[in-house]
Motif scaffolding. Structure first.
Motif, short mmCIF file in Angstrom:
data_model
loop_
_atom_site.label_atom_id
_atom_site.label_comp_id
_atom_site.label_asym_id
_atom_site.label_seq_id
_atom_site.Cartn_x
_atom_site.Cartn_y
_atom_site.Cartn_z
N PHE A 192 5.95 7.67 1.53
CA PHE A 192 4.67 7.53 1.89
C PHE A 192 3.68 7.24 0.72
O PHE A 192 4.21 7.07 -0.42
CB PHE A 192 4.20 9.15 2.32
N GLN A 193 2.39 6.73 1.33
CA GLN A 193 1.53 6.32 0.25
C GLN A 193 0.98 7.49 -0.44
O GLN A 193 0.90 7.32 -1.80
CB GLN A 193 0.19 5.66 0.89
N GLN A 194 0.85 8.83 0.12
CA GLN A 194 0.46 10.01 -0.79
C GLN A 194 1.85 10.77 -0.90
O GLN A 194 2.51 10.79 0.02
CB GLN A 194 -0.49 10.88 0.31
N LYS B 64 -2.24 -1.99 6.94
CA LYS B 64 -0.68 -1.69 6.39
C LYS B 64 -0.40 -0.56 7.00
O LYS B 64 0.75 -0.49 7.42
CB LYS B 64 -0.75 -2.28 5.08
N THR B 65 -1.00 0.58 6.44
CA THR B 65 -0.28 1.85 6.44
C THR B 65 -0.12 2.22 8.28
O THR B 65 0.83 2.67 8.52
CB THR B 65 -0.91 2.95 5.90
N THR B 66 -0.99 1.93 8.98
CA THR B 66 -0.98 1.90 10.16
C THR B 66 0.44 1.26 11.07
O THR B 66 0.92 1.63 11.58
CB THR B 66 -2.16 1.28 11.08
N LEU C 96 8.46 1.44 2.17
CA LEU C 96 7.81 1.96 0.96
C LEU C 96 6.52 1.68 0.95
O LEU C 96 5.96 0.23 1.08
CB LEU C 96 8.40 1.35 -0.20
N ASP C 97 5.62 2.70 0.90
CA ASP C 97 4.05 2.53 1.11
C ASP C 97 3.42 2.50 -0.46
O ASP C 97 3.49 3.59 -0.79
CB ASP C 97 3.39 3.22 1.95
N GLU C 98 3.00 1.37 -0.71
CA GLU C 98 2.43 1.18 -2.07
C GLU C 98 3.32 1.85 -3.40
O GLU C 98 2.68 2.99 -3.84
CB GLU C 98 0.99 1.67 -2.21
N PRO C 99 4.46 1.47 -3.54
CA PRO C 99 5.19 2.38 -4.59
C PRO C 99 4.82 2.17 -6.05
O PRO C 99 5.06 2.73 -6.86
CB PRO C 99 6.55 1.64 -4.47
MG LIG Z 1 -2.53 2.13 3.22
#
Ligand SMILES: [Mg+2]
Ligand SMILES: Nc1ncnc2c1ncn2[C@@H]1O[C@H](COP(=O)(O)OP(=O)(O)O)[C@@H](O)[C@H]1O
Length: 249
Positions: A90-92, A48-50, A173-176
């Protein structure tokens, strides 16, 4: 003849990306419709993040196509994609902990002129935009609070507000809500629904299926680099392949 307005804001076609032999994204195709919430879900490590990194231009695809409105953006650098209207969380977390909410937002708006030591003064226009957005996200009272004093969930909310603050057509949005307490999770859900009501287009990565089912108009499910299902939440919920992918984690 009227101007052609495409229904899809973003289209990705047969996208591939491998990392030293690992096919992280192995032929992914989907569309993101204007004014809708599209969710990209899947087990950890499914790619997913990729996909987000390929869309926003942090990574270059090995092959495939990415179209944003009428632009073929596959070969554009990250800042040009941002200029065309992609805004990403970002996720982080990427906030400055020692800065206030206001300064974090100002820094995002005007990084070039922001001085970490003197703390730049916002122009009247910038101050108004920041004020408007904090009001929208019910954060006005916390404007001068340092980010380090906030809970994890509140920080995520500020990152959503920041993605919304930047000029954009699409919010990624990555894993909000990963790691966010249930109460704030409900708040974030409420704000994302509010953004959709204001006509925003969002692509949201999420691991938690229940969060997505309450929110998304369309769900894309990835497993091991490929899309295994695409559809409305109610169809995805009962999909045998999806259940299996999550059970096998
Ligand atoms: Mg990810
Ligand atoms: N920069 C990278 N270098 C090497 N491998 C990577 C890199 N980024 C991701 N991967 C690998 O690609 C796969 C997909 O990762 P990722 O896109 O982060 O998945 P997800 O976001 O769904 O958890 C994983 O096997 C991960 O280890």
């Amino acid at each position: 003849m009227g101007r052609l307005i495409l229904n899809n804001l973003l289209e990705i076609k047969d996208l591939h990306k491998s990392f030293s032999g690992v096919n992280a994204v192995d032929g992914v195709t989907f569309e993101v419709e204007r004014g809708k919430i599209t969710a990209l879900i899947g087990p950890n490590g499914s790619g997913k993040t990729t996909v987000f990194n390929l869309i926003s231009g942090i990574l270059e695809a090995d092959s495939g196509e990415i179209n944003f409105e009428t632009n073929a953006i596959t070969d554009l650098p990250i800042h040009e994609r941002a200029r065309l209207g992609m805004s990403r969380m970002f996720q982080q977390s990427r906030l400055f902990l020692n800065l206030t909410i206001k300064d974090n937002l100002l820094l995002a708006l005007d990084g070039r002129n922001f001085n970490l030591f003197t703390r730049s003064k916002a122009t009247a226009e910038q101050a108004r935009r920041i004020q408007d957005i904090l009001e929208l996200f019910e954060l006005t009272k916390k404007i001068n609070v340092q980010v380090k004093a906030l809970s994890f969930g509140q920080r995520r909310l500020i990152e959503i507000a920041r993605a919304y603050l930047l000029p954009h057509k699409l919010i990624l949005l990555d894993e909000p809500v990963a790691g966010v307490t249930p109460h704030l999770r409900d708040d974030i859900t409420k704000f994302l629904i509010m953004l959709r009501e204001r006509g925003e287009t969002m692509l949201i990565i999420e691991h938690d299926m229940n969060f997505v089912f309450n929110l998304a108009d369309k769900v894309i499910v990835m497993d091991a680099g490929v899309c295994i299902a695409t559809g409305k939440p109610e169809d995805i919920r009962n999909d045998a392949k999806v259940k299996e992918a999550y059970l096998g984690e």
